[in-house]
Motif scaffolding. Structure first.
Motif, PDB file in Angstrom:
ATOM      1  N   ALA A   1       0.738  -1.109  -0.143  1.00 13.73           N
ATOM      2  CA  ALA A   1       0.049   0.075   0.003  1.00 13.73           C
ATOM      3  C   ALA A   1       0.818   1.346  -0.169  1.00 13.73           C
TER       4      ALA A   1
ATOM      5  N   LYS B   1     -12.965  -2.460 -12.996  1.00 15.78           N
ATOM      6  CA  LYS B   1     -12.398  -3.416 -11.838  1.00 15.78           C
ATOM      7  C   LYS B   1     -13.306  -4.884 -11.837  1.00 15.78           C
TER       8      LYS B   1
ATOM      9  N   ARG C   1      -4.282  -1.360  -7.728  1.00  9.70           N
ATOM     10  CA  ARG C   1      -4.103  -2.030  -6.766  1.00  9.70           C
ATOM     11  C   ARG C   1      -4.858  -3.448  -6.596  1.00  9.70           C
ATOM     12  N   ASP C   2      -6.004  -3.369  -6.688  1.00  5.79           N
ATOM     13  CA  ASP C   2      -7.177  -4.463  -6.449  1.00  5.79           C
ATOM     14  C   ASP C   2      -6.682  -5.522  -7.709  1.00  5.79           C
TER      15      ASP C   2
ATOM     16  N   ALA D   1      -8.612  -6.104  -1.002  1.00  3.91           N
ATOM     17  CA  ALA D   1      -9.659  -6.145  -2.110  1.00  3.91           C
ATOM     18  C   ALA D   1     -10.744  -7.239  -1.755  1.00  3.91           C
TER      19      ALA D   1
ATOM     20  N   GLU E   1     -14.809  -1.654   2.767  1.00  4.22           N
ATOM     21  CA  GLU E   1     -13.506  -1.239   2.857  1.00  4.22           C
ATOM     22  C   GLU E   1     -13.253  -0.626   4.378  1.00  4.22           C
TER      23      GLU E   1
ATOM     24  N   ASP F   1      -8.949   5.057   4.163  1.00  4.25           N
ATOM     25  CA  ASP F   1      -8.591   3.839   3.139  1.00  4.25           C
ATOM     26  C   ASP F   1      -9.661   3.345   2.117  1.00  4.25           C
TER      27      ASP F   1
ATOM     28  N   HIS G   1     -11.557   4.196  -1.304  1.00  8.64           N
ATOM     29  CA  HIS G   1     -11.537   5.241  -2.578  1.00  8.64           C
ATOM     30  C   HIS G   1     -12.827   5.790  -3.001  1.00  8.64           C
TER      31      HIS G   1
ATOM     32  N   CYS H   1      -5.490   6.291  -1.489  1.00  9.79           N
ATOM     33  CA  CYS H   1      -6.535   5.128  -1.351  1.00  9.79           C
ATOM     34  C   CYS H   1      -7.220   5.063  -2.555  1.00  9.79           C
TER      35      CYS H   1
ATOM     36  N   LYS I   1      -6.812   2.097  -5.162  1.00  6.09           N
ATOM     37  CA  LYS I   1      -7.504   0.809  -5.219  1.00  6.09           C
ATOM     38  C   LYS I   1      -8.043   0.446  -6.683  1.00  6.09           C
ATOM     39  N   THR I   2      -8.596   1.508  -7.290  1.00  5.27           N
ATOM     40  CA  THR I   2      -9.553   1.438  -8.624  1.00  5.27           C
ATOM     41  C   THR I   2      -9.172   2.271  -9.617  1.00  5.27           C
TER      42      THR I   2
END
Length: 436
Positions: free
Chosen positions: A6, A31, A57-58, A99, A344, A385, A387, A410, A413-414
């Motif tokens: 992260a 995603k 990230r996911d 995720a 989350e 954290d 998004h 954050c 993440k997507t």
């Protein structure tokens, strides 16, 4: 190998719009589609390609988890990912990060591996609902070590019997999708029956079913709360990943808040994501959407209307809709989203705190939010954290000076490029974003 740790926290001040926003944005891939295409490719005969996938990230965590179990996944080309299946194997360790898709989609895949696969993740993932999925896997013949949270270990023997199972999936549709995606490889396929309150985010279950069928699976979802997947081999194929429509919500909301015009390029005329629901909600709040050759054009008047809406099938939209409601011309009631306390963060509580810090009158009821507009002020928003919470704060920053996010990373993440894309939109670029 990408760095999947992260990123460090980074404060960010949301830009205030000097006037109506006029821009065209090209968003990265969905995603949800990217994650499902990766999982299906891992179980297919032959190669699978993903054109215009989401690199975030996911999805990187999903690709890394499949690699850990033996699949070949090449993500060197941002616009074309390649997956070649290999025999699934352990021992392996899978980092799910934060995720939910990795947390719920890969344990059923691990039950088909030969060897032990250990799953662990971020602090919030250690408390997210998993017991219904673990219980279902055990009922279907898997051996799983689980003490009520992560880490958990799936001891695969290269196959799973499958059969019929009843579970309560009211906490997340991903609990069902995880079983369905792996089910063609079960000896007897699967019959999943849901028993409990309604399953949230039904459109994502429909996406799972449609993508399974597109890969060659036999799926019957004709009865309410029952899904049947026949055993059989899936076929590798080329997936054209649609733009991420939930990520588009914040950009389209900018048109409503500023009285501007925002175009999302590449909007699918008919696709797997629930884009129609988003447009219906934004229309009710004062937006005027038009689908053109260039994409989806959203026009706003600068006046936002309050609404009452059941968001059980579109819960990921509630942060942006709540932000719009905070600057609306009347009160709003957004409900049907009690399950968001397992995301989350406790997203409803987080929204109450964040909007309240900016001066909004927000109260929580048993399954949602009641929002009564009043003058807002600048303040620091704790993104926790999440998004989607960051997106909501950015929307309010368009109209309110001094909206600061304690952490904008954050959004990786997507949508890793969110800060740049958002600032470029506000400051007047005619066209920006990813590839056509």
């Amino acid at each position: 190998m990408p760095n999947l740790t992260a990123p460090a926290h980074l404060p960010w001040t949301a830009p205030t719009a000097p006037g109506p926003v006029t821009a065209t944005v090209r968003l990265p891939g969905s995603k949800s589609m990217t994650a499902r295409a990766l999982v299906l490719g891992a179980l297919s005969l032959g190669a699978t390609t993903l054109r215009a996938p989401l690199r975030a990230r996911d999805t990187e965590l999903m690709a890394a988890g499949l690699r850990a179990m033996g699949c070949h996944v090449s993500t060197a080309d941002d616009n074309l990912w390649l997956l070649r299946p290999r025999p699934l194997r352990g021992p392996a360790r899978v980092d799910v990060g934060g995720a939910g898709t990795v947390l719920r989609f890969l344990p059923p895949i691990a039950a088909l591996a030969d060897g032990a696969v250990v799953f662990d993740g971020d602090g919030r993932s250690r408390t997210r609902p998993m017991a219904p999925l673990v219980g279902a896997l055990r009922d279907l013949g898997a051996r799983v070590d689980y003490g009520g949270g992560l880490p958990l270990t799936v001891h695969g023997i290269g196959r799973l019997t499958g059969g019929e199972v009843t579970m309560d999936a009211s906490a997340s549709s991903q609990l069902v999708s995880g079983l369905l995606l792996a089910a063609p490889e079960f000896d007897r396929g699967v019959v999943v029956r849901h028993a409990g309150p309604p399953v949230p985010r039904a459109p994502h279950l429909r996406m799972t079913v449609q993508m399974l069928r597109a890969a060659g699976a036999g799926v019957d979802d004709g009865r309410p709360d029952v899904w049947v997947v026949e055993p059989g081999r899936l076929n590798g194929r080329a997936w054209d990943i649609e733009p991420d429509l939930p990520a588009a919500a914040a950009f389209l909301a900018a048109a409503l808040v500023t009285g501007g015009t925002v175009t999302v390029a590449g909007w699918p005329r008919s696709g797997l994501q629930p884009g129609g629901r988003l447009l219906e909600l934004l229309r009710r709040m004062g937006g005027a959407p038009t689908l053109t050759r260039q994409g989806l054009v959203m026009r706003g008047t600068g006046t936002v209307h309050g609404i009452t809406a059941d968001l059980a099938d579109a819960a990921e939209l509630i942060p942006v809709l709540a932000a719009l409601a905070a600057v609306a011309d009347g009160p709003s009631h957004l409900h049907g989203v009690a399950h968001l306390d397992g995301h989350e963060t406790d997203r409803i509580a987080a929204l109450v705190t964040a909007l309240g810090a900016l001066g909004a009158d927000v109260t929580r009821d048993h399954d949602g939010l009641r929002i009564r507009p009043r003058p807002l002020r600048g303040a620091t928003v704790a993104t926790r954290d999440d998004h989607r919470l960051a997106h909501a704060a950015a929307v309010l920053g368009l109209a309110v000076d001094g909206v600061r996010l304690d952490d904008v990373t954050c959004t990786a993440k997507t949508l890793p490029e969110f800060p740049r894309l958002w600032s470029t939109m506000v400051h007047g670029a005619a066209s920006f974003g990813g590839q056509d």
